[in-house]
Design an enzyme around this catalytic site. Structure first.
Site, PDB file in Angstrom:
ATOM      1  N   GLU A 115      -5.909   1.398  -4.533  1.00 53.92           N
ATOM      2  CA  GLU A 115      -5.104   0.854  -3.437  1.00 53.92           C
ATOM      3  C   GLU A 115      -4.430  -0.444  -3.859  1.00 53.92           C
ATOM      4  O   GLU A 115      -4.839  -1.095  -4.823  1.00 53.92           O
ATOM      5  CB  GLU A 115      -5.987   0.581  -2.220  1.00 53.92           C
ATOM      6  CG  GLU A 115      -7.024  -0.490  -2.495  1.00 53.92           C
ATOM      7  CD  GLU A 115      -7.788  -0.936  -1.261  1.00 53.92           C
ATOM      8  OE1 GLU A 115      -8.691  -1.774  -1.411  1.00 53.92           O
ATOM      9  OE2 GLU A 115      -7.477  -0.486  -0.159  1.00 53.92           O
ATOM     10  N   HIS A 155      -2.732   0.933   6.899  1.00 54.56           N
ATOM     11  CA  HIS A 155      -3.065   0.872   5.469  1.00 54.56           C
ATOM     12  C   HIS A 155      -3.250   2.284   4.927  1.00 54.56           C
ATOM     13  O   HIS A 155      -3.635   3.200   5.671  1.00 54.56           O
ATOM     14  CB  HIS A 155      -4.338   0.049   5.255  1.00 54.56           C
ATOM     15  CG  HIS A 155      -4.662  -0.189   3.814  1.00 54.56           C
ATOM     16  ND1 HIS A 155      -3.814  -0.846   2.956  1.00 54.56           N
ATOM     17  CD2 HIS A 155      -5.746   0.166   3.052  1.00 54.56           C
ATOM     18  CE1 HIS A 155      -4.353  -0.894   1.751  1.00 54.56           C
ATOM     19  NE2 HIS A 155      -5.522  -0.293   1.803  1.00 54.56           N
ATOM     20  N   CYS A 164       0.823  -1.218   0.000  1.00 59.76           N
ATOM     21  CA  CYS A 164       0.000   0.000   0.000  1.00 59.76           C
ATOM     22  C   CYS A 164       0.856   1.268   0.000  1.00 59.76           C
ATOM     23  O   CYS A 164       0.617   2.187  -0.780  1.00 59.76           O
ATOM     24  CB  CYS A 164      -0.953  -0.021   1.197  1.00 59.76           C
ATOM     25  SG  CYS A 164      -0.134  -0.061   2.816  1.00 59.76           S
TER      26      CYS A 164
END
Length: 441
Positions: A415, A403, A353
């Site tokens: 993402e 994240h 990420c």
């Protein structure tokens, strides 16, 4: 009279010429306008729109369910990581307990061997004392044997030998007492060592039970995560199928609307031709359809923001690799000793990420650290309620950031979600989202 006839004839010729021109114009108009195209009814168009709207609602519902499932999946991933750490701790504790047990067992064995050796020496000394006492008894002397005095030169020599023999007997008794004391000490030490061995064995068994329980909890967490991942995959497949239906429904509506547009254009062209024919006096005139209005030009939200978003979207479909991603593009992942290793991320080339954010913002000359927690501190924070295109969104668990994704607008984001997945565009998940977004541009 002849002059009047001439004027009448000239007027007749002009009238004929005008009628001929009008006729030719009308004739040309008939040739210019094609047959009417299909004209779908309002009911057909409204029905198509209703179908598309209903399908879009299904897509939205599935998107929400998918976002919820993926939010649960991320939560389960955190639980798996915690359970894995618990299992690692239990394995380490078991190793320590087993080493302590081995040390205690060796100590007990050594103490037992020393006690046995001491007992053997005492037994040997006891036998020698018994033999000495028996010999003294048979000779009727407390000094052992009368033969010990044979060869004495004088009374003083006899006395010295008697003293020497008494000393020998006392020394033997002292040695036996010392050996008995040593044996008792060794036995006591052996008893304490064996007690320590029993305690070490109990701790080893308890550590083994803890390890089994921790590994069972770890496996249960992994199974729950796998089940949730499978559910997310099914929802994603369902969503893709309904999105395909939505695309088809919208295409159908667009086709109907295009047919209606072509029919209306045909009507307008036909009307213009008829008007031109009616107004023509000397020659047929033709008209062309009005040029469509130029599309409104929308000002981009910012060149640098669009560069960042364009770079992120250019990586759609690239596989997830924990630790992967640089300012130049995808890179090989690294080991994490847990979930990422089980997916073989260290052998894949892709993004995690924060790595995807590094690559995206590098296009605008912005450098980021390869850690979502530091990226959360890297720019200007804005409330999530005020997010705009190009902002970074973050998710946290227990106050720790785990994240990050890039907001695209209209409730969408791009993402690199988790091991086993690929870079994708999805709906924003609000479960566990951090209260602030980060704006870099």
């Amino acid at each position: 009279m002849s002059r009047s006839r001439g004027l009448l004839r000239a007027r007749s010729i002009a009238a004929i010429t005008l009628l001929t021109a009008v006729g030719l114009a009308a004739s040309g108009s008939a040739l210019a306008v094609p047959p009417p195209p299909p004209n779908p009814s309002d009911a057909e168009i409204n029905s198509g729109r209703a179908t598309a709207q209903n399908t879009a609602g299904q897509v939205g519902e599935l998107a929400n369910r998918l976002a919820e499932a993926e939010s649960q999946l991320i939560g389960l991933q955190s639980q798996v990581e915690l359970k894995m750490e618990d299992a690692n701790k239990a394995r380490v504790d078991l190793g320590r307990a087993e080493r302590a047990y081995d040390d205690a067992r060796r100590a007990a064995d050594a103490a037992g061997a020393e006690a046995d050796a001491a007992a053997q020496q005492i037994e040997q000394q006891r036998k020698r004392l018994d033999e000495f006492a028996a010999s003294s008894y048979r000779q009727g002397s407390a000094v052992g044997s009368a033969t010990a005095f044979i060869g004495s030169k004088n009374p003083q020599d006899v006395l010295d030998r008697a003293v020497f023999l008494d000393a020998i007997s006392e020394t033997q008794l002292d040695v036996m007492d010392d050996l008995e004391t040593a044996r008792i000490e060794k036995v006591n030490k052996d008893s304490l060592t064996r007690a320590a061995l029993q305690d070490a064995e109990a701790k080893r068994l308890a550590a083994d039970e803890a390890r089994s329980a921790a590994e069972a909890a770890e496996q249960a967490a992994i199974t729950a995560q796998a089940t949730q991942a499978e559910q997310a995959r099914r929802l994603e497949a369902d969503k893709a199928g309904v999105e395909a239906q939505l695309t088809e429904a919208r295409s159908h509506v667009a086709g109907l609307e295009a047919q209606r547009g072509r029919y209306e254009s045909w009507q307008a062209a036909k009307q213009r031709e008829e008007e031109a024919a009616a107004q023509a006096a000397a020659q047929a005139t033709s008209s062309s359809a009005a040029a469509p209005a130029a599309d409104a030009v929308t000002r981009p939200s910012g060149r640098s923001v669009e560069v960042v978003i364009g770079r992120a979207l250019s990586q759609l479909g690239v596989q997830y690799a924990w630790g992967g991603g640089t300012s130049r593009g995808p890179s090989r992942g690294i080991r994490d000793g847990g979930v990422a290793d089980s997916y073989g991320d260290y052998g894949k080339v892709g993004f995690d990420c924060s790595g995807l954010m590094i690559y995206a913002f590098a296009g605008a000359g912005v450098g980021l650290d390869h850690y979502s927690g530091y990226q959360y501190q890297s720019g200007r924070r804005v409330p999530v309620s005020q997010i705009r295109r190009g902002d970074m969104l973050f998710w946290q668990d227990g106050g720790r950031i785990h994240h990050v994704a890039l907001y695209l607008g209209n409730g969408k984001m791009v993402e690199a979600p988790y091991s086993g997945s690929r870079v994708r565009v999805t709906a924003v998940r609000y479960g566990g989202i951090a209260p602030y977004a980060v704006r870099m541009l």
